[in-house]
Write an enzyme that holds these catalytic residues in place. Structure first.
Site, short mmCIF file in Angstrom:
data_model
loop_
_atom_site.label_atom_id
_atom_site.label_comp_id
_atom_site.label_asym_id
_atom_site.label_seq_id
_atom_site.Cartn_x
_atom_site.Cartn_y
_atom_site.Cartn_z
CG ASN A 25 -0.31 -0.04 2.52
OD1 ASN A 25 0.86 -0.41 2.63
ND2 ASN A 25 -1.03 0.33 3.56
CB CYS A 26 4.47 1.89 0.13
SG CYS A 26 5.69 3.20 -0.08
CG ASP A 27 0.72 6.53 -2.29
OD1 ASP A 27 -0.06 5.59 -2.52
OD2 ASP A 27 0.37 7.57 -1.71
#
Length: 130
Positions: A25-27
């Protein structure tokens, strides 16, 4: 681990798997995965929250890039550490903390041809893959 990307099968080009470490979920990890896929790089994604990490992996990364580059003091995880955990951080303590709290690792970590790169910038990846 999830595999993304397209295998390159052109003349004089060996298929070289790239491993990208991070959290899904890390951009910044998402941007790196999109760049790798758009540039037809075969990539295996290793979510270190799900798949875990070993002390040997983290030690190997710190040998190549330095613990200061790998240890993310600007993360929410760092801010949530106790004052005792934040005090007197050296390489050994940083490795122990990154093992205990993998989100302290700056993301993404890219392994390609035995070399390690931390973070993502398109120019950085263009240099790595040219």
């Amino acid at each position: 681990m999830l595999a993304f990307g397209v295998q390159r099968n052109g003349p004089n080009k060996e298929n070289q798997i790239v491993t990208l470490y991070g959290i899904k979920n890390c951009d910044t990890v998402k941007k790196a995965l999109k760049w790798l896929e758009a540039n037809q790089q075969s990539v295996t994604f290793h979510d270190f929250r799900v798949d875990g990490l070993t002390q040997q992996q983290i030690e190997s990364w710190t040998e190549q890039v330095g613990w200061e580059s790998l240890f993310n003091k600007r993360s929410t995880s760092f801010r949530n550490l106790s004052d005792a955990e934040k005090a007197d951080i050296d390489q050994t303590k940083a490795i122990d903390l990154m093992l205990a709290y993998p989100t302290l690792i700056k993301r993404p970590v890219l392994e390609h041809q035995g070399k390690v790169s931390v973070g993502f910038k398109p120019a950085q990846y263009e240099e790595i893959f040219r």
